[in-house]
Enzyme design. Structure first.
Site, PDB file in Angstrom:
ATOM      1  N   ASP A  33      -5.835  24.728  22.970  1.00 43.42           N
ATOM      2  CA  ASP A  33      -6.576  25.153  24.166  1.00 43.42           C
ATOM      3  C   ASP A  33      -7.585  24.041  24.471  1.00 43.42           C
ATOM      4  OD1 ASP A  33      -7.024  28.279  25.447  1.00 43.42           O
ATOM      5  OD2 ASP A  33      -8.555  26.781  25.939  1.00 43.42           O
ATOM      6  N   ILE A  34      -8.119  24.075  25.672  1.00 41.03           N
ATOM      7  CA  ILE A  34      -9.188  23.124  26.010  1.00 41.03           C
ATOM      8  C   ILE A  34     -10.525  23.606  25.436  1.00 41.03           C
ATOM      9  CG2 ILE A  34      -9.923  24.112  28.239  1.00 41.03           C
ATOM     10  CD1 ILE A  34      -9.733  21.208  29.366  1.00 41.03           C
ATOM     11  N   LEU A  52      -4.307  20.228  28.894  1.00 43.58           N
ATOM     12  CA  LEU A  52      -2.887  20.227  29.286  1.00 43.58           C
ATOM     13  C   LEU A  52      -2.559  19.091  30.246  1.00 43.58           C
ATOM     14  CD1 LEU A  52      -2.549  24.070  29.758  1.00 43.58           C
ATOM     15  CD2 LEU A  52      -1.157  22.692  28.183  1.00 43.58           C
ATOM     16  N   SER A  75      -5.978  31.018  35.140  1.00 48.00           N
ATOM     17  CA  SER A  75      -5.279  32.302  35.220  1.00 48.00           C
ATOM     18  C   SER A  75      -5.748  33.170  36.388  1.00 48.00           C
ATOM     19  CB  SER A  75      -5.471  33.072  33.903  1.00 48.00           C
ATOM     20  OG  SER A  75      -6.848  33.359  33.723  1.00 48.00           O
ATOM     21  N   ASN A 111       3.156  37.974  38.187  1.00 52.49           N
ATOM     22  CA  ASN A 111       3.573  38.816  39.325  1.00 52.49           C
ATOM     23  C   ASN A 111       3.054  38.264  40.647  1.00 52.49           C
ATOM     24  OD1 ASN A 111       1.068  40.612  40.383  1.00 52.49           O
ATOM     25  ND2 ASN A 111       0.831  40.204  38.195  1.00 52.49           N
ATOM     26  N   TYR A 135      -2.806  29.747  42.815  1.00 55.27           N
ATOM     27  CA  TYR A 135      -2.470  30.096  41.427  1.00 55.27           C
ATOM     28  C   TYR A 135      -1.018  30.566  41.364  1.00 55.27           C
ATOM     29  CZ  TYR A 135      -2.095  33.354  37.480  1.00 55.27           C
ATOM     30  OH  TYR A 135      -1.664  34.050  36.382  1.00 55.27           O
ATOM     31  N   SER A 164       0.222  43.177  34.585  1.00 51.19           N
ATOM     32  CA  SER A 164      -1.182  43.267  34.159  1.00 51.19           C
ATOM     33  C   SER A 164      -1.219  43.501  32.655  1.00 51.19           C
ATOM     34  CB  SER A 164      -1.892  44.416  34.881  1.00 51.19           C
ATOM     35  OG  SER A 164      -1.804  44.231  36.281  1.00 51.19           O
TER      36      SER A 164
END
Ligand code: NAI
Ligand code: 15L
Length: 265
Positions: A33-34, A52, A75, A111, A135, A164
């Site tokens: 992860d960052i 990334l 996200s 979704n 996004y 979700s």
């Protein structure tokens, strides 16, 4: 020997519980992860901090892993210039690195790739994209990148179009979109262990009675969701009229300036 899984986005909301759950099932983990991993490292796990968007760093992350679980990136809806680096460049870096040694990629899609369909419309995974923002576009890009990588290079990927993923459903929309933690683990194990996947798109949703999504590639990996949002209730109704209208809810409503909703779709 245990498979070594690379999990990007390990320090995020999903990564923090997926990592220990995978470790409990006996996988070795390379977490990345960052941001630093905020919890004690699970057994057989290492953590490497990386952006990334850094091509060389991502190549090192992917090297010698068995399967890549790509959950890292932005996200939520943000300015497109923020999304390009983490989600677009970052996902190319992951797929290009995986191409070198042929690792399968499991991509945390969303979704929101279909977020501008009206609520209640029953969708197949092959229905046209209707992304509800930048996004969402970055997630459609990831799915299509996987399509191209398989068609051109035979690189396998499983695209989980997650609804979700919250511990319990908390709003009316979740009756349709909820993806329980046990069902996420079922989907991930299926995606990791399926002998062959090709390129497939699987709805990341539980067996909710009111789900809007059907006919995907779940059979190909042997994923069968078992949980039901309707077992948790009652749930609070949402108030925003634009959010209430579209599957993508608040993401669709954000910066929404189209005046006449009665215009043709
Ligand atoms: P999150 O925002 O909590 O975690 C994402 C992680 O990615 C964060 O820890 C962040 O530090 C990391 N990250 C961001 N930019 C990065 C960069 N440039 N380099 C390296 N790492 C970077 O999100 P969450 O909820 O854990 O979701 C995980 C994945 O699943 C995301 O890709 C998200 O789009 C996807 N997803 C999640 C859903 C949900 O309901 N939680 C629904 C649909 C998709
Ligand atoms: C997503 O793609 C987001 O990453 C997550 O935070 C939720 O908002 C989820 O979709 C959702 O639609 O509920």
């Amino acid at each position: 020997m245990a498979k070594l899984l690379l999990l990007t986005g390990a320090s995020g909301a999903l990564g923090r519980w997926i990592a220990p759950a995978l470790a409990e099932r006996g996988y070795a983990l390379r977490l990345s992860d960052i941001s630093d991993f905020p919890d004690p490292l699970p057994e057989n796990a290492t953590f490497i901090r990386a952006d990334l968007a850094d091509t060389a760093a991502v190549a090192e992350l992917v090297k010698d892993s068995s399967v890549v679980l790509h959950f890292g990136g932005i996200s939520t809806e943000r300015h497109w210039s923020d999304i390009i680096g983490a989600n677009v460049v970052g996902t190319v870096n992951i797929f290009e690195a995986a191409k070198t040694q042929g690792q399968r990629v499991v991509f945390a899609s969303s979704n929101h790739t279909i977020g501008f369909y009206p609520r209640g419309a029953m969708l197949d995974s092959t229905d046209p994209y209707r992304p509800d923002g930048y996004y969402a576009l970055s997630k459609a890009w990831g799915e299509l990148l996987g399509r191209m990588m398989y068609d051109k290079h035979g690189l396998e990927s499983v695209h989980l179009r997650i609804g979700s993923a919250v511990p319990d459903p908390v709003e009316t929309r979740h009756l349709s979109t909820w993806f329980s933690q046990p069902d996420i683990m079922r989907a991930l194990i299926a995606a990791i262990e399926a002998p062959v996947t090709g390129h497939c798109v699987v709805w990341g949703v539980s067996a909710n009675a009111e789900r809007w999504w059907q006919n995907d590639d779940a059979d190909r990996i042997g994923f069968v969701p078992q949980d039901h949002a309707e077992d948790h209730g009652p749930l609070a109704p949402e108030t925003d009229p634009i959010a209430r209208r579209f599957q993508g809810a608040s993401f669709a409503a954000q910066d929404f300036t189209r005046g006449n909703l009665d215009d043709p779709a």
